[in-house]
Design a protein around this motif. Structure first.
Motif, PDB file in Angstrom:
ATOM      1  N   THR A   1       0.806  -1.206   0.000  1.00  0.00           N
ATOM      2  CA  THR A   1       0.000   0.000   0.000  1.00  0.00           C
ATOM      3  C   THR A   1       0.843   1.262   0.000  1.00  0.00           C
ATOM      4  N   HIS A   2       2.061   1.198   0.536  1.00  0.00           N
ATOM      5  CA  HIS A   2       2.928   2.378   0.577  1.00  0.00           C
ATOM      6  C   HIS A   2       4.215   2.049  -0.163  1.00  0.00           C
ATOM      7  N   VAL A   3       4.368   2.560  -1.362  1.00  0.00           N
ATOM      8  CA  VAL A   3       5.556   2.299  -2.173  1.00  0.00           C
ATOM      9  C   VAL A   3       6.451   3.523  -2.069  1.00  0.00           C
ATOM     10  N   LEU A   4       7.584   3.383  -1.427  1.00  0.00           N
ATOM     11  CA  LEU A   4       8.464   4.512  -1.156  1.00  0.00           C
ATOM     12  C   LEU A   4       9.823   4.302  -1.784  1.00  0.00           C
ATOM     13  N   LYS A   5      10.474   5.433  -2.087  1.00  0.00           N
ATOM     14  CA  LYS A   5      11.870   5.360  -2.524  1.00  0.00           C
ATOM     15  C   LYS A   5      12.707   4.882  -1.348  1.00  0.00           C
ATOM     16  N   SER A   6      13.561   3.908  -1.586  1.00  0.00           N
ATOM     17  CA  SER A   6      14.374   3.363  -0.511  1.00  0.00           C
ATOM     18  C   SER A   6      15.843   3.556  -0.807  1.00  0.00           C
ATOM     19  N   VAL A   7      16.608   3.797   0.218  1.00  0.00           N
ATOM     20  CA  VAL A   7      18.047   3.975   0.096  1.00  0.00           C
ATOM     21  C   VAL A   7      18.722   2.914   0.944  1.00  0.00           C
ATOM     22  N   ILE A   8      19.637   2.184   0.347  1.00  0.00           N
ATOM     23  CA  ILE A   8      20.349   1.121   1.056  1.00  0.00           C
ATOM     24  C   ILE A   8      21.753   1.607   1.363  1.00  0.00           C
ATOM     25  N   HIS A   9      22.102   1.709   2.632  1.00  0.00           N
ATOM     26  CA  HIS A   9      23.445   2.115   3.044  1.00  0.00           C
ATOM     27  C   HIS A   9      24.221   0.860   3.411  1.00  0.00           C
ATOM     28  N   LEU A  10      25.329   0.652   2.745  1.00  0.00           N
ATOM     29  CA  LEU A  10      26.110  -0.563   2.968  1.00  0.00           C
ATOM     30  C   LEU A  10      27.508  -0.194   3.441  1.00  0.00           C
ATOM     31  N   LYS A  11      27.945  -0.787   4.520  1.00  0.00           N
ATOM     32  CA  LYS A  11      29.316  -0.600   4.989  1.00  0.00           C
ATOM     33  C   LYS A  11      30.194  -1.675   4.391  1.00  0.00           C
ATOM     34  N   LEU A  12      31.310  -1.250   3.852  1.00  0.00           N
ATOM     35  CA  LEU A  12      32.223  -2.186   3.208  1.00  0.00           C
ATOM     36  C   LEU A  12      33.243  -2.708   4.218  1.00  0.00           C
ATOM     37  N   PRO A  13      33.808  -3.886   3.936  1.00  0.00           N
ATOM     38  CA  PRO A  13      34.684  -4.514   4.929  1.00  0.00           C
ATOM     39  C   PRO A  13      36.023  -3.835   5.099  1.00  0.00           C
ATOM     40  N   ALA A  14      36.525  -3.107   4.105  1.00  0.00           N
ATOM     41  CA  ALA A  14      37.856  -2.522   4.216  1.00  0.00           C
ATOM     42  C   ALA A  14      37.756  -1.008   4.168  1.00  0.00           C
ATOM     43  N   ALA A  15      38.394  -0.337   5.100  1.00  0.00           N
ATOM     44  CA  ALA A  15      38.529   1.115   5.121  1.00  0.00           C
ATOM     45  C   ALA A  15      37.188   1.823   5.200  1.00  0.00           C
ATOM     46  N   HIS A  16      36.179   1.158   5.717  1.00  0.00           N
ATOM     47  CA  HIS A  16      34.885   1.770   5.980  1.00  0.00           C
ATOM     48  C   HIS A  16      34.269   2.398   4.738  1.00  0.00           C
ATOM     49  N   GLY A  17      34.540   1.857   3.574  1.00  0.00           N
ATOM     50  CA  GLY A  17      33.984   2.399   2.343  1.00  0.00           C
ATOM     51  C   GLY A  17      32.489   2.151   2.250  1.00  0.00           C
ATOM     52  N   THR A  18      31.761   3.027   1.607  1.00  0.00           N
ATOM     53  CA  THR A  18      30.325   2.865   1.449  1.00  0.00           C
ATOM     54  C   THR A  18      29.889   3.246   0.045  1.00  0.00           C
ATOM     55  N   TYR A  19      28.862   2.569  -0.427  1.00  0.00           N
ATOM     56  CA  TYR A  19      28.102   3.093  -1.553  1.00  0.00           C
ATOM     57  C   TYR A  19      26.646   2.764  -1.318  1.00  0.00           C
ATOM     58  N   GLN A  20      25.757   3.400  -2.058  1.00  0.00           N
ATOM     59  CA  GLN A  20      24.331   3.275  -1.811  1.00  0.00           C
ATOM     60  C   GLN A  20      23.617   2.734  -3.039  1.00  0.00           C
ATOM     61  N   VAL A  21      22.552   2.000  -2.791  1.00  0.00           N
ATOM     62  CA  VAL A  21      21.676   1.509  -3.846  1.00  0.00           C
ATOM     63  C   VAL A  21      20.286   2.093  -3.615  1.00  0.00           C
ATOM     64  N   HIS A  22      19.751   2.772  -4.629  1.00  0.00           N
ATOM     65  CA  HIS A  22      18.417   3.352  -4.539  1.00  0.00           C
ATOM     66  C   HIS A  22      17.476   2.554  -5.442  1.00  0.00           C
ATOM     67  N   ILE A  23      16.361   2.124  -4.893  1.00  0.00           N
ATOM     68  CA  ILE A  23      15.337   1.445  -5.691  1.00  0.00           C
ATOM     69  C   ILE A  23      14.086   2.313  -5.663  1.00  0.00           C
ATOM     70  N   THR A  24      13.654   2.784  -6.827  1.00  0.00           N
ATOM     71  CA  THR A  24      12.534   3.710  -6.890  1.00  0.00           C
ATOM     72  C   THR A  24      11.517   3.248  -7.920  1.00  0.00           C
ATOM     73  N   PRO A  25      10.244   3.048  -7.532  1.00  0.00           N
ATOM     74  CA  PRO A  25       9.193   2.698  -8.497  1.00  0.00           C
ATOM     75  C   PRO A  25       8.547   3.950  -9.098  1.00  0.00           C
ATOM     76  N   TYR A  26       8.267   3.889 -10.404  1.00  0.00           N
ATOM     77  CA  TYR A  26       7.632   4.997 -11.129  1.00  0.00           C
ATOM     78  C   TYR A  26       6.370   4.490 -11.833  1.00  0.00           C
ATOM     79  N   LYS A  27       5.514   5.460 -12.189  1.00  0.00           N
ATOM     80  CA  LYS A  27       4.283   5.132 -12.896  1.00  0.00           C
ATOM     81  C   LYS A  27       4.442   5.169 -14.412  1.00  0.00           C
ATOM     82  N   ASP A  28       5.486   5.843 -14.910  1.00  0.00           N
ATOM     83  CA  ASP A  28       5.620   6.064 -16.352  1.00  0.00           C
ATOM     84  C   ASP A  28       7.010   5.679 -16.829  1.00  0.00           C
ATOM     85  N   THR A  29       7.109   5.365 -18.134  1.00  0.00           N
ATOM     86  CA  THR A  29       8.386   4.935 -18.719  1.00  0.00           C
ATOM     87  C   THR A  29       9.365   6.088 -18.880  1.00  0.00           C
TER      88      THR A  29
END
Length: 507
Positions: free
Chosen positions: A316-344
């Motif tokens: 019922t609630h479709v929201l943009k989500s942000v995934i914060h991931l901690k990497l094993p070496a040197a505390h590196g991070t990157y993010q994955v965003h999954i976003t649903p849209y209504k149009d192409t």
């Protein structure tokens, strides 16, 4: 002696002078015996903290002397890094000239590093005046060559001042609260206070953070100094990338734009790895004849996992989500965003208050941020749906398999994959069974290096596409969000767990 520490996870400015100004008649005298090339009592003097202003004339016990024009031996001039002039002194007719300044470090070369250039002028009476500037880093000081001493001290037509450079080595150390000034191998610096909590001595208190192909590294200054390595002798793999001292720590930085600093990018089956090292050499001088040089090599890596899994709850609630991931070496991070849209065109996001209807077009964007898009693209390996918030549910439906649309579902279209760090696909909404049910979407992706790989999947029906990544699931995790219904307002729920082998699709 070699100390090795393993892996720890010119342009010339135009001379502007006022009309009639002559520095030969307006200068400050530097008559400090420790600047002499035969002075070897200690190595604590540093010219980077001097407020240099105007022009200076070198004297030695009241006698005229000039800067050396050749390499100076180590442990001379009362400093750890001897500054000498790389070029000949000018003639009277030459006027004001610019000369390069070299830093003599005996274990590397006579001109191991270059300091900012200075201006020089020859004056009537066979003496010279210099427009000194602060050198880069400490401990470095300008030398006076005893082989050029002259008894000719010319009178000047203007009052002459005498320099008041501090000779207290602890005044120049600038120790912080957790440090105390002391001496190691004849050099003054900051030692660690034993009454304070010390960072990990085996790694010199290394702290590192990596993000988007950039890395920031800092080390404990007092631990380094106690090991015989003053901050000014350290650098990254590129010797021009030296550190800065902030709040008792020696800080280094590299990136993939204008400050690569010798960083090397490598890859294995599971990670992309940025490698660099902090290096330095120090000389424990024990007299004029022998010395015992020591070497430091502190290697470190920033790891970015190739493969990641992400999940988003779509009910019922479709929201943009942000995934914060901690990497094993040197505390590196990157993010994955999954976003649903209504149009192409991907302009109308779901508001979070709507329910997807059966056969309604759903457009999904999966975006990776925090890695260098000039070096990597992201590739969706698979996407599937489940009726419960469990990516390993035995009831599931494949949307993307082997990086291509599931041929059993004729509504799936892969719009972008392997081109950039943003992947897109669409499908028509459905329910599990005949009654309305929630649908949860899960995706697995990996990073692909653009330089030596073809990252765009071949989904031609003539060619049965096979995923070409060698990365396994060893380091993957499932990150789930929701559920966001049953009247409970939840912004984000992180569930981190190893990803088991997913069952075959079954309805």
């Amino acid at each position: 002696m070699q100390l090795f520490v393993g892996y720890i996870l010119c342009f010339v400015t135009p001379v502007l002078t006022s009309p009639g100004f002559d520095p030969c008649n307006d200068y400050t005298i530097l008559d400090e015996p420790w600047r002499a090339t035969n002075y070897t009592d200690n190595f604590s003097h540093c010219d980077s903290h001097v407020s240099w202003h105007g022009w200076y004339r070198l004297l030695y016990h009241g006698q005229t002397i000039r800067m050396p024009e050749e390499c100076v031996r180590s442990s001379a001039c009362g400093t750890a890094g001897q500054l000498w002039m790389n070029g000949h002194h000018p003639r009277l007719q030459d006027g004001i000239v610019t000369r390069k300044i070299c830093k003599a470090l005996a274990w590397r070369s006579c001109c191991f590093l270059r300091s900012p250039p200075i201006q020089v002028k020859a004056c009537p009476g066979d003496y010279y005046v210099y427009k000194f500037v602060a050198p880069n880093g400490c401990y470095y000081a300008y030398c006076a060559d005893v082989k050029t001493i002259s008894t000719n001290v010319s009178p000047t037509s203007a009052p002459v001042q005498t320099s008041t450079v501090s000779t207290n080595p602890c005044d120049e150390a600038n120790c912080v609260e957790d440090e105390v000034c002391g001496e190691v191998n004849g050099i003054y610096g900051c030692l660690c206070k034993k009454s304070h909590h010390l960072p990990a001595p085996e790694s010199f208190g290394l702290v590192a953070t990596c993000h988007n192909s950039s890395c920031w590294i800092s080390l404990s200054r007092c631990l380094l100094f106690e090991a015989g390595f003053p901050a000014q002798v350290l650098h990254l793999s590129d010797v021009n990338c030296t550190g800065t001292v902030q709040d008792g720590r020696v800080e280094f930085h590299f990136n993939n734009d204008d400050q690569k600093c010798g960083t090397v990018l490598k890859a294995n089956k599971t990670h992309f790895i940025y490698e660099n090292s902090i290096e330095g050499k120090a000389d424990s001088a024990e007299g004029l004849i022998i010395s015992r040089p020591r070497q430091l090599s502190l290697q470190f890596v920033c790891e970015y996992p190739i493969k990641r899994n992400a999940s988003i709850g779509m009910a019922t609630h479709v929201l943009k989500s942000v995934i914060h991931l901690k990497l094993p070496a040197a505390h590196g991070t990157y993010q994955v965003h999954i976003t649903p849209y209504k149009d192409t065109e991907f302009t109308q996001q779901f508001s979070g208050n709507e329910t997807g209807q059966p056969d309604e077009m759903m457009c999904i964007s999966v975006d990776v941020e925090g890695v260098d898009s000039r070096q990597f693209s992201s590739v969706l390996d698979s996407c599937w749906a489940t009726p419960v918030h469990d990516s390993t549910s035995s009831t599931n439906w494949d949307l993307i398999t082997n990086q291509c649309p599931n041929p059993k579902d004729g509504t799936v279209k892969v719009l972008r994959n392997g081109v950039s760090t943003s992947s897109r696909f669409s499908f028509r909404m459905f329910t599990f069974g005949e009654t309305p049910s929630p649908v949860y979407l899960h995706c697995s992706l990996h990073l692909c290096p653009l330089e030596s790989n073809s990252c765009i999947p071949n989904c031609d029906h003539v060619h049965q596409h096979q995923a070409h990544t060698s990365a396994g699931y060893e380091d993957t995790v499932t990150v789930s969000y929701g559920p966001l219904f049953h009247g409970i307002h939840t912004d984000m729920l992180n569930v981190l767990a190893p990803l088991p082998k997913r069952p075959s699709p079954k309805l």
